[in-house]
Structures are given as structure tokens and as C-alpha cells.
Design a protein around this motif. Structure first.
Motif, PDB file in Angstrom:
ATOM      1  N   SER A 113     -33.505   2.512 -21.602  1.00  0.00           N
ATOM      2  CA  SER A 113     -34.064   3.820 -21.961  1.00  0.00           C
ATOM      3  C   SER A 113     -34.827   4.452 -20.807  1.00  0.00           C
ATOM      4  O   SER A 113     -34.952   5.670 -20.721  1.00  0.00           O
ATOM      5  CB  SER A 113     -34.979   3.678 -23.172  1.00  0.00           C
ATOM      6  N   MET A 114     -35.323   3.616 -19.897  1.00  0.00           N
ATOM      7  CA  MET A 114     -36.081   4.133 -18.755  1.00  0.00           C
ATOM      8  C   MET A 114     -35.173   4.619 -17.616  1.00  0.00           C
ATOM      9  O   MET A 114     -35.654   5.207 -16.645  1.00  0.00           O
ATOM     10  CB  MET A 114     -37.027   3.050 -18.227  1.00  0.00           C
ATOM     11  N   ILE A 120     -32.741   6.882 -17.928  1.00  0.00           N
ATOM     12  CA  ILE A 120     -32.215   8.230 -18.135  1.00  0.00           C
ATOM     13  C   ILE A 120     -32.836   9.237 -17.178  1.00  0.00           C
ATOM     14  O   ILE A 120     -32.129   9.962 -16.469  1.00  0.00           O
ATOM     15  CB  ILE A 120     -32.434   8.677 -19.602  1.00  0.00           C
ATOM     16  N   LEU A 121     -34.164   9.297 -17.144  1.00  0.00           N
ATOM     17  CA  LEU A 121     -34.832  10.294 -16.297  1.00  0.00           C
ATOM     18  C   LEU A 121     -34.536  10.089 -14.810  1.00  0.00           C
ATOM     19  O   LEU A 121     -34.177  11.051 -14.116  1.00  0.00           O
ATOM     20  CB  LEU A 121     -36.351  10.272 -16.561  1.00  0.00           C
ATOM     21  N   PRO A 122     -34.651   8.865 -14.275  1.00  0.00           N
ATOM     22  CA  PRO A 122     -34.309   8.686 -12.855  1.00  0.00           C
ATOM     23  C   PRO A 122     -32.863   9.047 -12.540  1.00  0.00           C
ATOM     24  O   PRO A 122     -32.576   9.617 -11.480  1.00  0.00           O
ATOM     25  CB  PRO A 122     -34.570   7.192 -12.614  1.00  0.00           C
ATOM     26  N   VAL A 181     -30.991  11.298 -14.091  1.00  0.00           N
ATOM     27  CA  VAL A 181     -30.905  12.762 -14.101  1.00  0.00           C
ATOM     28  C   VAL A 181     -31.452  13.331 -12.796  1.00  0.00           C
ATOM     29  O   VAL A 181     -30.860  14.241 -12.203  1.00  0.00           O
ATOM     30  CB  VAL A 181     -31.673  13.341 -15.313  1.00  0.00           C
ATOM     31  N   ILE A 182     -32.582  12.788 -12.329  1.00  0.00           N
ATOM     32  CA  ILE A 182     -33.178  13.255 -11.078  1.00  0.00           C
ATOM     33  C   ILE A 182     -32.244  13.005  -9.900  1.00  0.00           C
ATOM     34  O   ILE A 182     -32.043  13.873  -9.045  1.00  0.00           O
ATOM     35  CB  ILE A 182     -34.545  12.572 -10.846  1.00  0.00           C
TER      36      ILE A 182
END
Length: 213
Positions: free
Chosen positions: A80-81, A83-85, A87-88
């Protein structure tokens, strides 16, 4: 009121009338003129230097940041952690994809990407440099040949001037040439004629070209 062109033009202000009734002199973007044709540069040296520096700094920065971010991903254990990296990183790759052509195009552009108006033939010739070549998949060396040239040719009768603004607090206007399919307002191309002028200055090149043609 929206513009008549499809798709809609972002920042549209108004269409410009054609005709030799403009009281304007030759502009500092005028590269050459004789009895048959004239040429205007579309990128000044100062613009090219600025965008070379800007895109170069961003590209170099991303070339260092992206590998570091990819390396840091290996330390993340929770799915779950990720996803954001991820996307970046994808956004950084997209930015790099856009910045590299901008850097090379401004670095290798000759004579300011001139646009040539020939009143004898009624033709307009647009000189452009471009970077990416789809043959890169067959021959990777073509990726290292950024100084590619192409010339687009249009009839002056089929071009229409349009003024758009850049939504900044300085109210800078830009003049572009719209190319539409015959007998329609469906846009097939648009050409930058005169970038970023304040107020009435955005009509200088358009007026001079109309008087010339």
C-alpha cells in the motif's frame, strides 16, 4: 464567447482580421525580406537561452532523482505504501520525456525556427526542429540525432490569426496561426507566430505580414 474553432482554443481572446490596413513597421523578429518573401524568427536568442537553461537543469535533476527514488522503492515493504512513490516516479518520467526534447530543440534550433511568407506564391513555410524519432526502436543511434528538420507548407488563404493569453498577471498575449480543414473550423494544425507580447504589441507581426502579403 467561445472561439469558432474545434477543438476549442485554450486562452482564446479573438480572431484577427486579414487585410492590409495595419499601421505597423518591421518588427525586431523580422529576419529577412525582399520583393517576394519575408521571414520572421519565432524564437529569440534570449528565449532559447532561457529555455535551454530551464529544461537542462530540470532534466539533469530528474536524471539524478529518478534512480534514487527507484532505489528507495526497494526499501518499502508494504504494497500500500508503493502507490504514492510509483505515481511520483511516473510523473517524473513524463516530465523528463517532455524536458529532453525542449532542451535539445532550443539547443539546436537554427535562426529561431523561421516562418517564411511568400506573397508571390501565396505559400507559408514553417521550419521546425524536432527530437524524437520513432525509428529509435530499430536503430538506437537515431535517438542521438536531435537536429532533425521538417518544413510544413500551407496556403496563406487557409491561415487565420488568433490572439490567445497566458493567464498570467502580466496579461501577455500570443499570436498563433490556425490551420483548418477546407470549408470548416476543424483545426488540423496551429503555428506559433509571435509569442508573449504585452497588449497591442501582439499585433505587430500579424499587421506587418498582412501588409506584406
Amino acid at each position: 464567447m467561445p472561439s469558432q474553432y474545434q477543438p476549442q482554443i485554450f486562452g482564446w481572446i479573438s480572431d484577427l482580421d486579414k487585410g492590409g490596413n495595419y499601421l505597423t513597421g518591421a518588427d525586431d523578429r523580422l529576419l529577412y525580406a525582399n520583393d517576394n518573401y519575408c521571414a520572421f524568427i519565432r524564437k529569440t536568442k534570449s528565449d532559447q537561452i532561457f529555455y535551454v537553461c530551464l529544461s537542462g537543469v530540470i532534466s539533469i535533476g530528474l536524471m539524478f532523482i529518478i534512480p534514487i527514488l527507484i532505489y528507495l522503492l526497494t526499501w518499502i515493504e508494504s504494497a500500500s505504501m508503493l502507490i504514492l512513490p510509483l505515481v511520483i516516479i511516473i510523473l517524473f518520467f513524463i516530465t523528463l520525456y517532455l524536458m529532453l526534447p525542449e532542451f535539445y530543440q532550443n539547443l539546436f534550433t537554427r535562426r529561431g525556427s523561421p516562418i517564411i511568407f511568400n506573397r508571390k506564391t501565396g505559400k507559408v513555410y514553417i521550419n521546425e526542429s524536432y527530437f524524437f524519432n520513432f525509428k529509435v526502436l530499430r536503430n538506437p543511434l537515431t535517438f542521438l540525432h536531435p537536429n532533425k528538420k521538417r518544413i510544413k507548407e500551407y496556403d496563406w488563404a487557409h491561415l487565420q490569426g488568433v490572439v490567445v493569453h497566458n493567464f498570467s498577471r502580466y496579461s501577455l498575449n500570443t499570436t498563433i496561426l490556425m490551420v483548418c480543414k477546407p470549408h470548416s473550423h476543424k483545426t488540423i494544425d496551429h503555428i506559433l507566430l509571435d509569442p508573449l507580447r504585452a497588449g497591442i504589441g501582439s499585433y505587430l507581426v500579424w499587421g506587418w505580414v498582412n501588409n506584406f502579403m
